[in-house]
Design a protein around this motif. Structure first.
Motif, short mmCIF file in Angstrom:
data_model
loop_
_atom_site.label_atom_id
_atom_site.label_comp_id
_atom_site.label_asym_id
_atom_site.label_seq_id
_atom_site.Cartn_x
_atom_site.Cartn_y
_atom_site.Cartn_z
N UNK A 78 0.81 -1.21 0.00
CA UNK A 78 0.00 0.00 0.00
C UNK A 78 0.85 1.26 0.00
N UNK A 99 1.04 4.49 -3.00
CA UNK A 99 0.85 5.93 -2.80
C UNK A 99 2.07 6.72 -3.29
N UNK A 106 -5.50 -0.90 -1.72
CA UNK A 106 -6.31 -0.71 -0.52
C UNK A 106 -7.11 0.57 -0.69
N UNK A 131 -8.81 2.42 1.25
CA UNK A 131 -8.71 3.51 2.23
C UNK A 131 -7.33 4.16 2.23
N UNK A 132 -6.29 3.32 2.20
CA UNK A 132 -4.94 3.85 2.37
C UNK A 132 -4.51 4.73 1.22
N UNK A 133 -5.20 4.65 0.09
CA UNK A 133 -4.80 5.46 -1.06
C UNK A 133 -5.39 6.86 -0.97
N UNK A 170 -5.15 9.55 1.15
CA UNK A 170 -4.27 10.72 1.27
C UNK A 170 -3.53 11.03 -0.02
N UNK A 202 -3.66 14.55 -2.12
CA UNK A 202 -2.48 15.30 -2.61
C UNK A 202 -2.57 15.49 -4.11
N UNK A 204 -15.48 7.74 0.90
CA UNK A 204 -14.47 8.77 1.16
C UNK A 204 -13.51 8.94 -0.02
N UNK A 256 -9.74 4.07 8.79
CA UNK A 256 -9.32 5.41 8.40
C UNK A 256 -9.21 6.32 9.61
N UNK A 311 3.91 5.78 9.19
CA UNK A 311 3.30 5.25 7.97
C UNK A 311 1.79 5.43 8.01
N UNK A 341 1.02 8.90 7.13
CA UNK A 341 1.17 9.14 5.69
C UNK A 341 -0.04 8.64 4.91
N UNK A 342 -0.57 7.48 5.32
CA UNK A 342 -1.68 6.88 4.59
C UNK A 342 -3.02 7.25 5.20
N UNK A 343 -3.00 7.95 6.35
CA UNK A 343 -4.19 8.25 7.14
C UNK A 343 -5.02 6.98 7.36
N UNK A 344 -4.33 5.86 7.49
CA UNK A 344 -5.01 4.57 7.59
C UNK A 344 -4.20 3.63 8.45
N UNK A 348 -3.66 -0.18 8.52
CA UNK A 348 -4.01 -1.32 7.69
C UNK A 348 -3.28 -2.56 8.15
#
Lengths: 319, 325, 322
Positions: free
Chosen positions: B83, B87, B107, B109-111, B113, B117, B135, C142, C225, C228-231, C233
């Protein structure tokens, strides 16, 4: 490596027979307890079907573990076995249209020997760190498997190929027979042969081994060849069993194999090793999955089972 | 002697790899010219979750096919299922100033942010094959791919047909928590309750999209539930695994339904091992993504959800389909 | 005389030199490589893995292993994200505590129960991995507090904050290992545990501490981390265990313990990162990328092995204490 020998001596010195046996074979005791426990809580556990399923499920990993035991005993790691299993399972099916089943198997074994020699040369002769060498080899082999298939799954069109890994003899699957035979042979080779003693000596003290006239580089090469051959054999069996091959079939298997070998009593710093115990440990792993499998008939239990299956085997964590 | 041999081997490996790389570099190198080329050719960046998955390998072929037809360049980056890597790759694409991005998220959610940007760059992003949830949807222009609910419903219709509306079945599900697993289960169960209330789902096991694992799952399901007439697997790979276990236990009268239309699935339907499947064409999936991306670049109006068709395949019409993955 | 000194410096810094060569080659090949945006991206990329690898270096100098760093990264991130409603400070402290606790478990299993480090940490990887999947039900969570994102933001619009953390930890750990008794004890244990024991070092205590430090650093990496990912996981740290070990060994730390440096590890991480960035920028297909990375790994280890051999042949001292 020398301190591995010191530790080994510590264990042996000053222990009486039974105590020594128990200490060295604690894993068998654990296995025994696990089986009793499993039989007590699950009705299905002691059915013939279940026992055979279970043995079949552990055989391939068990065979790889036997090979890894040699590499570890000589004081090295082989992380490339998972990727080699993938490549072998692909080659043995991918080459069938041109070469037939026999030819494909032969080429697959030759490739695995080459990989073993390459690892062995870099570790035994160049004296490069085995962890990094085989980690690099793992990436190379993984790439080769992906390039060969373009990321696709291959199907075997040769019905005769299915018997190698799918057949059975009097109700006992071939897979299990291979594993049992291999375990006996490897145990004899490692602990009751000149070659085995040389491997163990190389692992416990390579300098002493050299002074004793052991060709350390050759011995190390041989251990990698053995490990590669078991990986290739595992790949052939897995392909034959499911009649298809995926380029990521063995991804992440390496840590599982190493941990099984170490739990079976092989020191990662070399000099100590037994081939029969890895088998015991694999059975234990298998049990653990089985416990949840036979009891699981709702999705929520299955989730747990998946979680434990995944994490115990460390299977998907690296893929 | 052995030393020589090993040297030769290393040499061969090296040459293979370098020649492989340079050929691929030249293939793709031409596609990586700065985007403001004199021809005015547009570039689409693609973020793939992992090209080692057969479906996604074929998905990329669909992307490439349509990109050639539409005369756009592709830059394809593979996150290898990591993940954080994906990004960072999003940043790489923005650095390269591509005209649109097709995001196949590792993923959902993790993408997010990275999507936030990317906002300032004004590069339109579409989600391909993997949906992004609420989201994430705020930051993208469109979704292209299959609707897992429809697929689950299709499987329910096939199971009803196969069992004539009555019997016990088991379900082999994908990896828990993933969107296709959730919705293929949901669509299936809701539709089945509606159209065939006499069919009971007696047990479910995780097959995790993996054939070997599904063989084991099916073996265990059979041990615990001997009286079943049907199996629904969340994809063909797992369905074929189940079929293998059924054959080994001489239970091949049990009907199996899957989703996907992979080579193994279509073969199994041809020889009669599998009752039917719902085709999700990776090539069509990829083609759709590029079509929508090009429309976005040309500032045409598009729908947010662009679903591909999910035809049913059974023995009657299997001859019309060639497997893509 | 001067000549040998130069040679020794070159050999001691071979991983830095490989990094430098790779950097120059990359700038020449890919026009975007040396761009501001890409360099900024690179600094961010090395930060998390770098911090985790510092911990791994400490453990490996003491002749240990930590395979649980990847799951600690994941779990610390998840815990921090989960607890954000209780305030960021609470959340971050809890995240760090995850590392401390896992480190203590590892340390206890290895020193008191005498379990092989590989098995003990593989066990905690399994166990903690199970927890991460359990608490999240395999779904990522999240973040809700936007201030949390500042942790991975840029300082003065240029340097990512995590990179400053990395530099800070590198500097502190380097000082700790070289100038403090405890740090030197770590080298002594890795070099020869029995001898260290006889010379009065409480080896169990030092080894225990090395695992706590390692997991704590992994947890800090995980929190950055997650920011950075606001997550948070459950797969965030996947594969980091092997990646950090590879970087540590590339940086010159021996698997057999007793020698190594955290700066070496930093260059090791940088080599791996630049390589992957360059291959992405030049659009090499991922299959070939995998292969090429393997090849580079093998080549680098051959170079470092041969150069180390040279040094030994020249009669150089064993680098037990740097």
């Amino acid at each position: 490596m020398s301190s591995g020998a010191v530790e080994a001596q510590k264990v042996v010195v000053g222990k009486t027979g039974l105590r020594k046996f128990l200490e060295q074979n604690v894993i068998l005791l654990v296995l025994f307890i696990m089986i009793v426990f499993m039989a007590a809580i699950s009705d299905d556990f002691f059915t013939t079907d279940n026992i055979i399923n279970l043995l079949r499920q552990i055989s391939i990993l068990g065979i790889l573990t036997l090979g890894q035991t040699f590499v570890l005993s000589a004081g090295n790691f082989d992380l490339s076995v998972g990727a080699l299993l993938s490549l072998a399972s692909i080659l043995v099916i991918g080459l069938q249209p041109e070469l037939g089943v026999g030819g494909a198997i032969a080429i697959t074994l030759v490739v695995s020997i080459l990989v073993g020699l390459c690892n062995g040369w870099l570790v035994g002769r160049v004296k490069a760190n085995s962890f990094i060498v085989t980690l690099g080899m793992m990436s190379l082999l993984q790439a080769a498997a992906l390039v060969f298939t373009g990321g696709m799954t291959l199907q075997s069109q040769e019905p005769s190929f299915a018997t190698i890994g799918g057949g059975s003899l009097g109700g006992m699957p071939y897979l299990v027979l291979y594993f049992v035979i291999a375990a006996i042979l490897f145990q004899l080779l490692l602990n009751h042969s000149v070659f085995g003693r040389k491997v163990l000596l190389t692992g416990s003290n390579s300098v002493a081994a050299r002074f004793a006239g052991v060709k350390v580089g050759n011995i190390v090469s041989w251990t990698f060849v053995i490990s590669s051959l078991t990986a290739a054999f595992g790949g052939i069996l897995i392909s034959s069993r499911i009649m298809s091959a995926s380029p990521t079939a063995g991804a992440g298997m390496e840590l599982d194999v190493i941990s099984a070998a170490v739990l079976g009593g092989t020191s990662i710093y070399g000099g100590e090793g037994r081939a029969y115990n890895p088998g015991a440990w694999r059975t234990y792993f298998g049990d653990y999955d089985e416990l949840h499998d036979t009891d699981g008939d709702s999705v929520s239990v299955s989730d747990d089972d998946e979680r434990i299956g995944l994490t115990v085997c460390g299977w998907d964590r690296f893929s | 002697m052995k030393k020589m041999f090993s040297l030769v081997l290393v040499g061969v490996l090296l040459t293979m790899l370098i020649s492989g790389c340079s050929s691929s570099a030249t293939n793709q190198g031409s596609k990586n010219e700065p985007t403001e080329a004199a021809s005015g050719q547009k570039t689409i960046g693609v973020l793939i979750a992992g090209q080692n998955a057969p479906y996604l390998a074929s998905y990329v072929k669909g992307l490439q096919k349509e990109a050639e037809a539409q005369n756009v360049e592709l830059v394809i980056l593979d996150a290898e299922w990591k993940i954080d890597k994906q990004s960072f790759q999003m940043q790489n694409l923005i650095t390269k100033k591509v005209d649109a991005i097709v995001l196949n998220a590792v993923d959902a959610k993790a993408i997010v942010p990275a999507l936030v940007k990317a906002q300032s760059s004004n590069i339109p992003i579409i989600a391909g094959n993997v949906g992004l949830e609420e989201e994430g949807n705020k930051y993208i222009k469109a979704f292209t791919g299959a609707d897992s609910i429809t697929e689950g419903q299709g499987a329910a219709q096939l199971i009803k047909e196969a069992l004539h509306g009555k019997g016990n079945i088991v379900q082999i599900i994908g990896s828990p928590g993933m969107e296709p697993t959730i919705n293929r289960k949901k669509g299936f169960e809701e539709e089945l309750a509606k159209i065939a209330p006499d069919i009971q789902i007696v047990a479910s096991e995780v097959g995790g999209w993996d054939k070997a694992k599904s063989v084991t799952a099916m073996e265990n399901l059979l041990t615990a539930n001997p009286d079943i007439q049907g199996v629904y697997a969340h994809d063909d790979t797992m369905a074929v695994g189940a079929i293998q276990a059924l054959k080994e236990h001489k239970k091949d009268s049990i009907k199996v339904v899957g989703i996907g239309g992979s080579a193994a699935g279509i073969d199994a339907i041809k020889v009669g091992d599998m009752y039917g499947t719902n085709l999700q064409s990776p090539v069509q999936d990829g083609v759709e993504a590029i079509k929508v991306a090009v429309k976005l670049i040309n500032k045409e109006n598009i729908e947010f959800f662009n679903y591909i068709e999910i035809p049913k395949i059974t023995k009657e019409n299997v001859a019309n389909f060639t497997p893509e993955w | 005389m001067n000549n040998t000194k130069v040679q020794k410096w070159l050999i001691d810094n071979v991983s830095f030199l490989i990094f430098l060569a790779l950097f120059l080659v990359s700038s020449a090949i890919a026009s975007e490589f040396a761009s501001f945006a890409n360099l900024n991206n690179l600094l961010m990329q090395v930060s998390v893995l770098g911090i985790v690898a510092i911990g791994q270096t400490i453990v490996m100098i003491a002749k240990g292993f930590d395979l649980s760093v990847g799951v600690v990264v994941s779990l610390a991130g998840i815990v921090t994200v989960y607890l954000q409603p209780y305030g960021l400070v609470v959340a971050i402290v809890a995240g760090i505590l995850v590392g401390v606790v896992v480190g203590m478990i590892n340390g206890f299993a290895i020193t008191k129960l005498n379990i092989n480090p590989l098995i003990a940490t593989l066990g905690s990887m399994t166990f903690v991995g199970g927890i991460t999947l359990g608490v999240t039900n395999q779904n990522p969570v999240s973040g809700t507090d936007m201030n949390f994102l500042m942790l991975s933001g840029n300082i003065l619009n240029w340097v990512p904050l995590p990179f400053l953390f990395l530099m800070g930890f590198l500097f502190l750990t380097d000082r700790f290992l070289k100038n403090y008794r405890l740090g030197r004890d770590i080298f002594a244990i890795g070099g020869n545990s029995d001898a260290a024991e006889y010379s009065g070092i409480k080896t169990d205590r030092v080894r225990f501490l090395s695992y706590v430090l390692c997991s704590t650093l992994a947890a800090i990496g995980g929190i950055l981390l997650a920011s950075l990912l606001n997550t948070g996981s459950p797969i965030a740290g996947n594969g980091m265990e092997l990646a950090t070990i590879a970087a540590v060994v590339l940086g010159g730390t021996k698997l057999t313990g007793g020698a190594g440096s955290v700066w070496g590890t930093f260059w090791g991480i940088s080599i791996l990162n630049i390589l992957s960035n360059l291959l992405d920028l030049t659009g090499v297909m991922s299959y070939y990328q995998t292969g090429l990375q393997g090849l580079v790994l093998i080549l680098v280890v051959i170079i470092t092995t041969i150069s180390a051999k040279r040094q030994k042949n020249k009669g150089g001292m064993l680098r037990t204490f740097q």
